[in-house]
Design a protein around this motif. Structure first.
Motif, mmCIF file in Angstrom:
data_model
loop_
_atom_site.group_PDB
_atom_site.id
_atom_site.type_symbol
_atom_site.label_atom_id
_atom_site.label_comp_id
_atom_site.label_asym_id
_atom_site.label_seq_id
_atom_site.Cartn_x
_atom_site.Cartn_y
_atom_site.Cartn_z
ATOM 1 N N GLU A 53 -11.834 52.625 42.200
ATOM 2 C CA GLU A 53 -10.817 51.597 42.271
ATOM 3 C C GLU A 53 -9.905 51.787 41.245
ATOM 4 O O GLU A 53 -8.639 51.175 41.738
ATOM 5 C CB GLU A 53 -11.369 50.193 42.332
ATOM 6 N N ASN B 235 -13.615 48.688 48.223
ATOM 7 C CA ASN B 235 -14.585 48.941 47.112
ATOM 8 C C ASN B 235 -15.227 47.654 46.627
ATOM 9 O O ASN B 235 -16.344 47.658 45.782
ATOM 10 C CB ASN B 235 -13.554 49.549 46.208
ATOM 11 N N GLU B 236 -14.449 46.547 46.499
ATOM 12 C CA GLU B 236 -15.101 45.235 46.055
ATOM 13 C C GLU B 236 -16.143 44.777 46.575
ATOM 14 O O GLU B 236 -17.221 44.494 46.139
ATOM 15 C CB GLU B 236 -14.020 44.021 46.232
ATOM 16 N N LYS C 285 -4.832 52.740 44.676
ATOM 17 C CA LYS C 285 -3.814 51.637 44.635
ATOM 18 C C LYS C 285 -3.838 50.804 46.020
ATOM 19 O O LYS C 285 -3.366 49.695 45.864
ATOM 20 C CB LYS C 285 -2.450 51.936 44.010
ATOM 21 N N ASN D 183 -4.372 48.406 48.735
ATOM 22 C CA ASN D 183 -5.181 47.131 48.926
ATOM 23 C C ASN D 183 -6.352 47.310 49.629
ATOM 24 O O ASN D 183 -7.445 46.680 49.359
ATOM 25 C CB ASN D 183 -4.354 46.003 49.013
ATOM 26 N N ARG E 226 -9.250 48.852 48.046
ATOM 27 C CA ARG E 226 -9.762 47.985 47.024
ATOM 28 C C ARG E 226 -10.513 47.071 47.328
ATOM 29 O O ARG E 226 -11.707 46.583 46.717
ATOM 30 C CB ARG E 226 -8.506 47.375 46.167
#
Length: 217
Positions: A124, A136-137, A128, A130, A133
């Motif tokens: 992550e 990945n979260e 960049k 989103n 991300r």
């Protein structure tokens, strides 16, 4: 009447110490024991069957089953038809779970697990986009639940994933994290204590807890 008989049947099963696999009395015998009609008993048993409390077995008839608790939740988890208060409640439940898994993580963590977590956290930092991300979260926190070694927790985490969509909507399609990052959490898991991790997770989730304070039910 069927709802009252459901309660009576639960009490009856408990009093008779029924366990998973034990055959039930016939509908007529249950009706006589509870002083109700056979049709009402049949309806109550049908509801129990839907919930996985009882099941039909060849040659044995109805037997007590080991209910799939998470599976029952899965049948009704449709965020699109839930109101905002219910979604908020579920999100708060997830926050509570993530604050409470520290002890299990420290009991079951392995170097392989930590290496995988570190790899997820490192990805992550390089990407960049989103949408990446967000995925990945999800991957990072899903891995934490997997590391607990608790199958019910892992399934419950998967069940609550749709709630993440609700959170993203609130955050206007951005991932908001606290001062402690995923990489920081991995470092704590490697060298810190259980209490260090609890403090780190609280700091990581702090923006979400701040939002909880402002939500009015």
């Amino acid at each position: 009447m069927a709802e009252r008989v459901e309660i009576s049947l639960r009490e009856y099963f408990a009093q008779k110490s029924f366990k998973p696999g034990d055959p039930l009395p016939t509908e007529l015998e249950l009706a006589a024991a509870l002083g109700v009609s056979r049709n009402v008993v049949r309806e109550a048993l049908s509801r129990f069957k839907m919930l996985g409390i009882v099941e039909a077995k060849k040659k044995s008839g109805m037997v007590i089953s080991n209910p799939d608790i998470v599976g029952t939740f899965e049948k009704v988890m449709t965020p699109e038809i839930m109101d905002e208060t219910t979604l908020q409640d579920l999100f708060e439940l997830r926050l509570a779970l993530e604050m409470g898994i520290a002890d299990l993580l420290y009991i079951h963590k392995t170097e392989k697990d930590l290496d995988e977590l570190e790899e997820i956290a490192a990805r992550e930092m390089k990407e960049k986009d989103n949408n990446f991300r967000i995925s990945n979260e999800i991957a990072f926190h899903s891995k934490l639940y997997e590391m607990t070694g608790n199958n019910t927790l892992k399934r419950f985490q998967s069940l609550l994933l749709p709630v993440f969509g609700y959170v993203i909507k609130l955050e206007k399609k951005k991932v908001i994290s606290g001062k402690v990052t995923h990489q920081d959490l991995v470092k704590i898991l490697r060298k810190g204590t259980v209490e260090d991790f609890k403090e780190g997770m609280l700091s990581h989730l702090q923006p979400h807890f701040d939002r909880v304070k402002t939500f009015k039910k």
